[in-house]
Design a protein around this motif. Structure first.
Motif, PDB file in Angstrom:
ATOM      1  N   ALA B  34       0.840  -1.199   0.000  1.00  0.00           N
ATOM      2  CA  ALA B  34       0.000   0.000   0.000  1.00  0.00           C
ATOM      3  C   ALA B  34       0.873   1.247   0.000  1.00  0.00           C
ATOM      4  N   VAL B  35       1.936   1.222   0.801  1.00  0.00           N
ATOM      5  CA  VAL B  35       2.829   2.370   0.849  1.00  0.00           C
ATOM      6  C   VAL B  35       3.489   2.596  -0.499  1.00  0.00           C
ATOM      7  N   THR B  38       0.951   3.972  -2.872  1.00  0.00           N
ATOM      8  CA  THR B  38       0.573   5.345  -2.549  1.00  0.00           C
ATOM      9  C   THR B  38       1.674   6.323  -2.946  1.00  0.00           C
ATOM     10  N   TYR B  51      -7.630   5.721  -2.000  1.00  0.00           N
ATOM     11  CA  TYR B  51      -6.440   5.255  -1.295  1.00  0.00           C
ATOM     12  C   TYR B  51      -6.100   3.826  -1.644  1.00  0.00           C
ATOM     13  N   ASN B 240       6.435  14.207   8.334  1.00  0.00           N
ATOM     14  CA  ASN B 240       5.067  13.725   8.495  1.00  0.00           C
ATOM     15  C   ASN B 240       4.200  14.801   9.140  1.00  0.00           C
ATOM     16  N   ILE B 244       0.962  16.992   6.419  1.00  0.00           N
ATOM     17  CA  ILE B 244      -0.295  16.430   6.888  1.00  0.00           C
ATOM     18  C   ILE B 244      -1.203  16.180   5.686  1.00  0.00           C
ATOM     19  N   TRP B 247      -0.356  12.162   1.813  1.00  0.00           N
ATOM     20  CA  TRP B 247       0.141  10.807   2.056  1.00  0.00           C
ATOM     21  C   TRP B 247       1.043  10.301   0.956  1.00  0.00           C
ATOM     22  N   VAL B 250       4.434  11.431   2.064  1.00  0.00           N
ATOM     23  CA  VAL B 250       4.888  10.684   3.244  1.00  0.00           C
ATOM     24  C   VAL B 250       5.329   9.279   2.828  1.00  0.00           C
ATOM     25  N   SER B 251       4.532   8.655   1.959  1.00  0.00           N
ATOM     26  CA  SER B 251       4.860   7.305   1.522  1.00  0.00           C
ATOM     27  C   SER B 251       6.165   7.277   0.747  1.00  0.00           C
ATOM     28  N   SER B 254       8.939   7.556   3.092  1.00  0.00           N
ATOM     29  CA  SER B 254       9.136   6.311   3.830  1.00  0.00           C
ATOM     30  C   SER B 254       9.897   5.292   2.992  1.00  0.00           C
TER      31      SER B 254
END
Lengths: 298, 282, 422
Positions: B34-35, B38, B51, B240, B244, B247, B250-251, B254
């Motif tokens: 999923a990450v 995304t 999502y 992060n 806000i 995503w 953020v992904s 990551s």
């Protein structure tokens, strides 16, 4: 012959190992051993990290006894410890599942190990997202089967379990790899002999395999217990101890009291750390005792 | 071998296993997939709530360019390397010395010193936090990569010593004894006899310690603040806060943070697993 | 300690050496010796950074003989960094917050008093709005350079559609919420994952129920949390909770994550500081959709008071360029400088002679704050001590989710308060 050379000649065999040890011991003493005692000392003081320290004896510890959040944290640490142990059977199960020789199994093994390699910060982000009440996969799933969404990380009843599940994911992978290596070393002849005796399945696992996996189980137990008591990263990323301190654990509470925006109570934080250290000492003692027996047995 | 090799079972079980394997893997890695997915979504997908469906467009280049150009991610990443590499080298250098001393020589406090290193390995970091922070301030390294390097060297020396010492114990002692009788100095024995034999251990430890140090988040938040010194774990956390609801960014961040240890693991898989198990199980 | 003082001694010896060497040397250049100034700021947000950039550039143009070294810190990191740099490697000036938040540094002797700067520049007149918030024991400890209003941001278009007027009393406020609910809209959006947002509600309910002086006494820790007057405040809060006024699952969201509710029209109001406007406009709300009103009166006999947190610039006790630093403090207190900085930041200048940007929300806030009789509070977590603030915010969060635990929450806060006053 100078004095120094003479001493060296006389005590060469005694001094040599210490020369090799010196740099390591020095670093270890400065950064690990001495700070432990300093922390214990600080726990008897009131200190905001700015002004002077005030000696207050056991006051910090007395305050701990009256602190609801401290007990919540302690209780959560116990929950963490107990549930984290699920990583052992789960890891063993995965290891048994993957202990095959089919084509491509090596790739599978390493992909299953994946969660352990990535940072807990990333694991925490992934799971906070998974639990998000409006779009997270978890709640999307709940709604698909006709249930109303649960804000796992905002509900005091579920939050600790939600974080523990995130922590179990890499921990299971870790235990799996330990067991896979252990299974590699299992004596094939014993298995064949047992098979001839018509020992199969569970009985085989229980009476023949598990006893041989004891070293792997021991180390899995040790790393899991330590992992559970050290839990900090996931709490910090996923909940910050909230809601209202209900997912607090000692490791994070200590940090919050000592260093967070509203904290800077160094003495109080140190007292929490001392409690955590005392708990951990039991396990360290357990581990060292086992090692000592092994060393003597050699 | 246990359980029974799948090739020796009925064909039904065989087929079931072949199917179960990828399905289980998919479920196991679902959060990571999923990450990854995304991280290539467009922001339109994020705002419209797409999502979990198939991305409407693949913004691989855009998103990954965005995180490097609009944020100090590159600085965080560089800091991670600047902390991790010296820490690995330092810990390995120190522990090959201590491991050698504890593995080869017999002296009275040998076991005591060894146990000290082992025990240090298991203590909760939190008890070191306040004093180590003060120490770093007094040494003038607080809030710089050096604070992290020094601490990680010291802490990892504990684990590495356990590992090295146990490894050296498995080496043929006769070889060392023979060298001694020949009158070779201890330092030369260490350098020319033992160190070459320890290559597999050194490799295994490097990979392992690399992962440990790279993934450290606690000390990164205690000893450093801000993009000039913080490694990527702490960096992702603060990004992060800034991104806000973004995503996809953020992904992507990551993924970047996770990539180096993952690559390390895949390239040196054998050593990695040897490291995890040998040092401990022995 | 001994190491630190040792370092300090060495350092001062080196400074002395360098200075004497400079004096001994014949002046090589014709110009005056360059002054220096070191400023640390917590302005990593782009707009704030730009505002400081303009201030620093402007100051350097006016004072070409002073070389400014300006260090920008990440906002979160700054909160712990300031503790270290003030005691270890002190800058001349540092940004911080007014109210109780500055007391630990004042008490530890890390901030220096600047009464002279206030007196020489007549700041007691121009900076009156935030004077009390930077005064402690009759001494001035900072120059406030910006502040912003709190209040209710609401969906003007939804209010019009459902025929709701801007509420000015408690009854009207509750009626407005009820009307929104009838139309399937949650009255109030809020995200309490980081629980300071809940403290905004406490501030306003308490200011409106018991007035400014009582509220400040509460934050100073002078009133027991079990006091009947606090219970009255909490009772008003409970009315809203019982009526289901707040966004569901608010404890799962940060304040930003609760914004979509207002943007999508799922919620009608949001009690927040003026910094909420930028993300809402970015998300597509126009001036016809987004309005602002003052938090309504609860007890008409109580003078209206507002939350209006000010950011401040402080002189470090360890400053090495005191004269230059005071020059900069006077500069940043000036009307024209504050006008320009706040224009860029989208906030309100503290200086009464500054002009406020045309932005309708700032204009509304400026008008509201200019007419305040009750007083200006700095926000709960700046007015209360750190430990009290933390316990309070967590308690309010818990109360919002579990109103039946009111007694338990208040008792816990009271324990923290008593420990503080010991």
């Amino acid at each position: 012959m100078s004095y120094v050379t003479r001493v060296w000649q006389d005590h060469k065999t005694t001094i040599t190992p210490w020369l090799f040890l010196l740099p390591g011991i020095l670093m270890f003493a400065i950064y690990i051993v001495i700070p432990i005692f300093q922390s214990i000392a600080i726990s008897f003081y009131r200190w905001d990290g700015l002004g002077e320290k005030t000696f207050i004896g056991l006051e910090n510890y007395r305050e701990l006894m009256r602190d609801d959040i401290f007990f919540t944290a302690l209780q959560n640490n116990v929950i963490w410890l107990v549930l984290y142990l699920l990583a052992l059977p789960a890891g063993l199960f995965l290891a048994l599942f993957l202990n095959q020789t089919t084509r491509g199994i090596r790739i599978y093994k390493s992909l299953f190990f994946f969660p352990f390699v990535i940072s807990q910060v990333v694991v925490g982000l992934v799971f906070s997202w998974f639990y998000d009440p409006s779009f997270g996969l978890f709640n999307t799933g709940l709604m698909k089967i006709g249930l109303s969404p649960i804000p796992v990380l905002a509900d005091e009843r579920f939050v600790t379990y939600g974080v523990i599940i995130a922590g179990l994911w890499p921990q299971i992978a870790y235990c799996m790899i330990l067991y896979l290596t252990g299974l590699n070393a299992v004596d094939g002849e014993q298995i064949e002999a047992a098979r001839l005796d018509n020992v199969r399945g569970w009985r085989m696992l229980w009476y023949v395999i598990l006893p041989q996996l004891r070293p792997a189980t021991f180390i899995a137990l040790v790393v899991t217990v330590i992992g559970a008591l050290r839990s900090f990263d996931l709490i910090s990323i996923m909940t910050g101890g909230g809601p209202w301190g209900s997912s607090q654990v000692l490791a994070y509470y200590m940090y919050e009291q000592a260093f967070s925006e509203y904290g800077f109570r160094m003495g109080y934080g140190a007292a929490i750390a001392v409690v955590l250290f005392a708990i951990m000492l039991i396990y360290i003692g357990f581990f060292l005792a086992k090692m000592y027996r092994d060393e003597k047995g050699r | 071998m246990f359980p029974t090799p799948i090739d020796k079972t009925s064909s039904a079980t065989r087929v079931a296993y072949k199917v179960a394997l990828p399905v289980a893997l998919l479920l196991w890695l679902l959060p990571l997939l999923a990450v990854a997915l995304t991280s290539v979504r467009s922001s339109a997908d994020i705002t419209s709530g797409n999502y979990w469906g198939w991305p409407t467009s693949f913004n691989l280049v855009e998103n990954y360019t965005a995180i490097f150009t609009n944020s100090p991610l590159a600085a965080y990443l560089l800091n991670s390397f600047k902390v991790t590499i010296p820490a690995v080298l330092g810990a390995i250098a120190l522990s090959s010395l201590t491991g050698f001393a504890l593995g080869i020589y017999k002296f009275r406090s040998n076991l005591f010193v060894f146990f000290l290193f082992v025990a240090g390995n298991f203590i909760p970091f939190q008890i070191l936090m306040v004093p180590v922070r003060d120490l770093s301030i007094q040494l003038g390294v607080y809030n710089s990569i050096y604070a992290l390097i020094l601490f990680h060297i010291a802490f990892q020396t504990g684990f590495c010593t356990l590992f090295m010492r146990n490894f050296i114990r498995t080496l043929p002692f006769d070889l060392i004894e023979a060298a001694r009788i020949e009158g070779v100095s201890d330092l030369r024995i260490f350098w020319y006899v033992v160190l070459p034999l320890m290559r597999p251990a050194l490799a295994a430890l490097s990979v392992l310690v690399f992962t440990f140090v790279w993934n450290d988040y606690f000390w990164a938040t205690v000893l450093t603040q801000g993009a000039h010194a913080q490694p990527i774990t702490a960096g992702i956390k603060s990004l992060n806060g800034e991104w806000i609801a973004a995503w996809h960014l953020v992904s992507a961040g990551s993924v970047v943070a996770a990539l180096p240890p993952v690559l390390m693991f895949f390239l040196m898989q054998k050593h990695f697993i040897a490291g995890l198990t040998l040092g401990a199980v022995k | 300690m001994s190491i630190k003082s040792g370092i300090r001694k060495v350092r001062s010896a080196m400074v002395a050496l360098t200075t004497s060497a400079l004096i001994a040397l014949p002046a090589l250049a014709g110009t005056a010796m360059a002054g220096e100034l070191v400023i640390n700021t917590d302005s990593s947000f782009p707009a704030v950074k730009k505002a400081f950039q303009s201030a620093v550039t402007g100051f350097e143009q006016e004072n070409p003989d002073i070389k400014v070294t300006w260090n920008v810190f990440d906002n979160e990191a700054y909160k712990s960094a300031i503790r270290n740099f003030l005691s270890a490697e002190s800058p001349d000036l540092a940004t911080w917050f007014a109210g109780n938040r500055m007391l630990p540094y004042v008490n530890a002797g890390l901030f220096a008093p600047i009464d002279d700067v206030w007196a020489e520049n007549g700041l007691d007149k121009t900076l009156k709005a935030a004077e009390s918030a930077v005064t402690f024991n009759g001494t001035k400890w900072a120059v406030p350079y910006t502040y912003y209003q709190w209040g209710v941001y609401y969906r003007k278009d939804l209010f019009a559609k459902f025929g709701i007027d801007v509420p000015t009393t408690w009854e009207e406020f509750k009626a407005a919420g009820a009307k929104l609910q009838e139309n399937g809209v949650t009255p109030v959006a809020i995200g309490t994952k980081f629980p300071w947002t809940a403290a905004g509600w406490f501030d306003y309910l308490n200011l409106r129920t018991n007035g400014y002086d009582f509220h400040m006494a509460v934050t100073r820790g002078e009133i027991p949390w079990t006091d009947e007057r606090i219970r009255k405040t909490m009772g008003h809060w409970e009315e809203l909770l019982k009526a289901g006024f707040f966004l569901e699952n608010h404890a799962a969201y940060s304040w930003q994550e609760a914004l979509p509710a207002l943007v999508n029209g799922d919620a009608g109001m949001y009690l927040m500081g003026n910094f909420i406007v930028a993300p809402l406009q970015e998300a597509g709300l126009t001036e016809d959709q987004l309005g602002f009103f003052q938090f309504p009166a609860i007890d008409p006999a109580i003078a209206m008071a507002e939350d209006a947190p000010a950011n401040t610039l402080h002189l470090a006790a360890g400053a090495r360029n005191v004269a230059e630093a005071k020059k900069f403090l006077a500069y940043i207190a000036r009307a024209d400088v504050q006008t320009r900085m706040n224009e860029i930041m989208g906030q309100l200048p503290v200086n009464a002679k500054s002009s406020v940007s045309d932005d309708p929300y700032l204009q509304a806030g400026f008008k509201m704050l200019s007419n305040v009789d009750g007083g200006l509070a700095q926000f709960f977590d700046r007015d209360a001590s750190a430990a009290m603030a933390k316990a309070g915010m967590e308690g309010f969060q818990e109360f919002m989710v579990k109103p039946e635990r009111l007694d338990k929450v208040l008792a816990r806060l009271e324990t923290v308060r008593q420990r503080q006053t010991q």
